[in-house]
Design a protein around this motif. Structure first.
Motif, PDB file in Angstrom:
ATOM      1  N   LEU A 133      27.081  46.461  54.405  1.00  0.00           N
ATOM      2  CA  LEU A 133      28.382  45.838  54.182  1.00  0.00           C
ATOM      3  C   LEU A 133      29.406  46.900  53.777  1.00  0.00           C
ATOM      4  CD1 LEU A 133      29.573  42.951  54.243  1.00  0.00           C
ATOM      5  CD2 LEU A 133      29.227  42.869  51.762  1.00  0.00           C
ATOM      6  N   VAL A 134      28.981  47.865  52.985  1.00  0.00           N
ATOM      7  CA  VAL A 134      29.863  48.993  52.631  1.00  0.00           C
ATOM      8  C   VAL A 134      30.318  49.713  53.892  1.00  0.00           C
ATOM      9  CG1 VAL A 134      30.052  51.178  51.372  1.00  0.00           C
ATOM     10  CG2 VAL A 134      28.713  49.298  50.395  1.00  0.00           C
ATOM     11  N   ARG A 135      29.410  49.908  54.803  1.00  0.00           N
ATOM     12  CA  ARG A 135      29.736  50.634  56.037  1.00  0.00           C
ATOM     13  C   ARG A 135      30.670  49.846  56.942  1.00  0.00           C
ATOM     14  NH1 ARG A 135      24.962  52.273  59.527  1.00  0.00           N
ATOM     15  NH2 ARG A 135      26.620  53.446  60.562  1.00  0.00           N
ATOM     16  N   HIS A 136      30.406  48.548  57.097  1.00  0.00           N
ATOM     17  CA  HIS A 136      31.055  47.811  58.178  1.00  0.00           C
ATOM     18  C   HIS A 136      32.112  46.797  57.736  1.00  0.00           C
ATOM     19  CE1 HIS A 136      28.280  49.691  60.922  1.00  0.00           C
ATOM     20  NE2 HIS A 136      27.246  49.213  60.252  1.00  0.00           N
ATOM     21  N   ASP A 137      32.016  46.254  56.539  1.00  0.00           N
ATOM     22  CA  ASP A 137      32.985  45.256  56.097  1.00  0.00           C
ATOM     23  C   ASP A 137      33.281  45.412  54.605  1.00  0.00           C
ATOM     24  OD1 ASP A 137      34.724  43.129  56.041  1.00  0.00           O
ATOM     25  OD2 ASP A 137      33.172  41.575  56.155  1.00  0.00           O
ATOM     26  N   PRO A 138      33.745  46.592  54.180  1.00  0.00           N
ATOM     27  CA  PRO A 138      33.938  46.828  52.745  1.00  0.00           C
ATOM     28  C   PRO A 138      35.057  46.010  52.133  1.00  0.00           C
ATOM     29  CG  PRO A 138      34.816  48.651  54.012  1.00  0.00           C
ATOM     30  CD  PRO A 138      34.077  47.788  54.984  1.00  0.00           C
ATOM     31  N   MET A 139      35.990  45.505  52.939  1.00  0.00           N
ATOM     32  CA  MET A 139      37.069  44.706  52.366  1.00  0.00           C
ATOM     33  C   MET A 139      36.538  43.403  51.774  1.00  0.00           C
ATOM     34  SD  MET A 139      39.610  46.616  52.415  1.00  0.00           S
ATOM     35  CE  MET A 139      40.669  45.394  51.636  1.00  0.00           C
ATOM     36  N   LYS A 140      35.456  42.912  52.282  1.00  0.00           N
ATOM     37  CA  LYS A 140      34.819  41.731  51.674  1.00  0.00           C
ATOM     38  C   LYS A 140      34.394  42.062  50.242  1.00  0.00           C
ATOM     39  CE  LYS A 140      31.228  38.266  52.608  1.00  0.00           C
ATOM     40  NZ  LYS A 140      30.535  38.268  51.303  1.00  0.00           N
ATOM     41  N   SER A 196      46.959  42.787  45.462  1.00  0.00           N
ATOM     42  CA  SER A 196      48.223  42.595  46.169  1.00  0.00           C
ATOM     43  C   SER A 196      48.042  42.864  47.653  1.00  0.00           C
ATOM     44  CB  SER A 196      49.292  43.532  45.614  1.00  0.00           C
ATOM     45  OG  SER A 196      48.993  44.879  45.968  1.00  0.00           O
ATOM     46  N   PRO A 197      48.902  42.294  48.508  1.00  0.00           N
ATOM     47  CA  PRO A 197      48.822  42.581  49.948  1.00  0.00           C
ATOM     48  C   PRO A 197      48.958  44.074  50.244  1.00  0.00           C
ATOM     49  CG  PRO A 197      50.232  40.680  49.548  1.00  0.00           C
ATOM     50  CD  PRO A 197      49.915  41.262  48.206  1.00  0.00           C
ATOM     51  N   GLU A 198      49.805  44.769  49.478  1.00  0.00           N
ATOM     52  CA  GLU A 198      50.003  46.196  49.710  1.00  0.00           C
ATOM     53  C   GLU A 198      48.739  46.997  49.390  1.00  0.00           C
ATOM     54  OE1 GLU A 198      53.722  44.076  49.088  1.00  0.00           O
ATOM     55  OE2 GLU A 198      51.951  44.271  47.800  1.00  0.00           O
ATOM     56  N   ALA A 199      48.076  46.646  48.280  1.00  0.00           N
ATOM     57  CA  ALA A 199      46.836  47.326  47.915  1.00  0.00           C
ATOM     58  C   ALA A 199      45.746  47.040  48.936  1.00  0.00           C
ATOM     59  CB  ALA A 199      46.393  46.893  46.526  1.00  0.00           C
ATOM     60  N   ASP A 200      45.659  45.802  49.373  1.00  0.00           N
ATOM     61  CA  ASP A 200      44.688  45.410  50.396  1.00  0.00           C
ATOM     62  C   ASP A 200      44.898  46.243  51.657  1.00  0.00           C
ATOM     63  OD1 ASP A 200      43.749  43.755  52.787  1.00  0.00           O
ATOM     64  OD2 ASP A 200      42.973  42.522  51.149  1.00  0.00           O
ATOM     65  N   GLU A 201      46.150  46.386  52.047  1.00  0.00           N
ATOM     66  CA  GLU A 201      46.482  47.133  53.265  1.00  0.00           C
ATOM     67  C   GLU A 201      46.099  48.609  53.132  1.00  0.00           C
ATOM     68  OE1 GLU A 201      50.496  48.276  55.841  1.00  0.00           O
ATOM     69  OE2 GLU A 201      50.517  46.548  54.481  1.00  0.00           O
ATOM     70  N   LYS A 202      46.346  49.204  51.963  1.00  0.00           N
ATOM     71  CA  LYS A 202      46.020  50.618  51.778  1.00  0.00           C
ATOM     72  C   LYS A 202      44.511  50.853  51.802  1.00  0.00           C
ATOM     73  CE  LYS A 202      50.046  52.699  49.663  1.00  0.00           C
ATOM     74  NZ  LYS A 202      50.518  53.644  48.634  1.00  0.00           N
ATOM     75  N   MET A 203      43.751  49.947  51.210  1.00  0.00           N
ATOM     76  CA  MET A 203      42.298  50.105  51.219  1.00  0.00           C
ATOM     77  C   MET A 203      41.727  49.928  52.617  1.00  0.00           C
ATOM     78  SD  MET A 203      40.944  48.553  47.591  1.00  0.00           S
ATOM     79  CE  MET A 203      42.269  47.536  46.972  1.00  0.00           C
TER      80      MET A 203
END
Length: 395
Positions: free
Chosen positions: A323-330, A344-351
């Motif tokens: 999951l770290v490799r393929h879908d870390p945003m989860k 925040s949406p901005e932090a989500d986007e940067k990650m």
């Protein structure tokens, strides 16, 4: 077998009293603060003299490391005396990534650190938490240029760069701060010394964590205070000290990736052997493999016992390496949901951007095997079987 002649010669070079006096001369200060360190420093230097055949470069780097750490302690204590409000800074609620080394902890650390809504453990700040006296407001911080001589940058070392790239203005694990106590697991990753490792495991880690907390309060104060920004921590030795970690950062949000130790242990042995080659004149891969296996087996047993005793399953977000490799945003979104902070949406986007632009293998392929370090699959099963049955084999 102990090389007595080399031990005596290196012991003369690694004289704690002389290094302390040198640091005091560099800083023009004498007060190292409330935490006793000379016992640990002398033990560490004695084990280096005894167990690592240092090259000329390695000896110079090690002595410079010790002086640097001591100078930072001196300068920090001077500033805390002048500004006692530093110790009122709140650092109680970081995101902390724990787990076996080479299990995806570095990727998560760098992703979580991508936005400006968190405080970053930048390499140059971890190396020198105290500002230099020649710093000029508005100009580049001279601590950045000083890192060029650290010996740890990986641009010229393809194997290390493939495993764990270290760059001046990137975040790096804060184990560099814990080295300031001279009584920390981080040192044993470089030094294959059963004597040193067993000694630190028998000693209390409280003062080391109290010192580190002080450093993070100091760094936070330098950067204008908390301002709603949590720290993001990741240092693999935390694994052995989870109870002490919780005492000092009681509102932390924990994320633990899980990867098969058949991969983690030889991968970490390969990376740390690269570190050791910076300092050592000669190196025994099989000895290094055996000590890597032993130290992480002991750390794992301690970690599992503390996790059970303190009933921490609900405090730790357990995630699979894939999951770290393929879908870390989860993972990011679940961690923020467990934390006191909103994503925040901005932090989500940067990650997400960090994940997209930093694919595995970007800096080269990290190749390793159990056999090159004298280890077998049975060694891993014997030492990590209980952990694997709980966290790995179920996936």
């Amino acid at each position: 077998m102990l090389d007595k002649q080399r031990y005596e010669a290196q012991g003369l070079e690694l004289d704690a009293s002389k290094l302390i006096v040198e640091a005091q001369g560099v800083a023009g200060l004498t007060d190292f603060g409330p935490f006793e360190f000379e016992t640990a420093l002398r033990k560490l230097l004695d084990c280096f003299a005894k167990d690592m055949p240092l090259s000329e470069q390695g000896m110079a780097l090690l002595k410079a490391d010790i002086v640097r750490l001591l100078v930072n302690r001196l300068r920090m204590e001077r500033d805390i005396k002048a500004h006692p409000e530093i110790l009122q800074e709140d650092v109680s609620d970081p995101f902390i990534i724990i787990g076996l080394p080479r299990s995806g902890t570095t990727k998560l650390h760098k992703m979580f650190s991508a936005p400006d809504t968190v405080q970053k453990t930048l390499f140059w700040r971890m190396q020198n938490p105290a500002p230099f006296p020649d710093a000029v407001p508005g100009e580049p911080d001279p601590r950045i240029a000083a890192i060029a001589n650290s010996g740890l940058l990986t641009d010229d070392n393809p194997d290390m760069n493939a495993a764990h790239p270290i760059a001046i203005e990137e975040v790096e694990e804060e184990g560099l701060v814990y080295q300031m106590s001279f009584k920390d697991y981080t040192w044993s990753q470089l030094l294959d010394s059963p004597e040193y490792f067993d000694w630190i495991m028998s000693e209390s880690s409280t003062e080391g964590y109290s010192l580190a907390k002080r450093v993070f309060q100091y760094l936070q104060w330098q950067d204008g205070g908390k301002r709603g920004r949590p720290w993001v921590f990741k240092s693999v030795p935390h694994f052995a000290y989870l109870d002490t970690l919780l005492e000092h950062f009681p509102r932390a949000t924990f994320i633990q990736p899980h990867r098969d130790p058949h991969k983690c242990i030889p991968s970490f042995a390969k990376f740390t052997s690269g570190l050791a080659h910076i300092y050592a004149d000669s190196f025994d891969e099989h000895k290094h493999g055996a000590e890597t296996l032993r130290t992480w087996s002991i750390a794992m047993k301690r970690f599992l016992a503390v996790r059970e005793r303190l009933q921490l399953d609900d405090r730790i977000l357990d995630v699979d390496y894939e999951l770290v490799r393929h879908d870390p945003m989860k993972i990011v979104r679940e961690a923020y949901a467990k934390s006191p902070y909103e994503l925040s949406p901005e932090a989500d986007e940067k990650m997400l951007a960090w994940h997209t632009h930093n694919v595995q293998g970007k800096h080269g392929k990290h190749e390793y095997s159990l056999a090159e370090f004298g280890l077998t699959p049975d060694d891993i099963e014997d030492n990590f079987g209980h952990y694997m049955s709980r966290f790995i084999n179920k996936h």
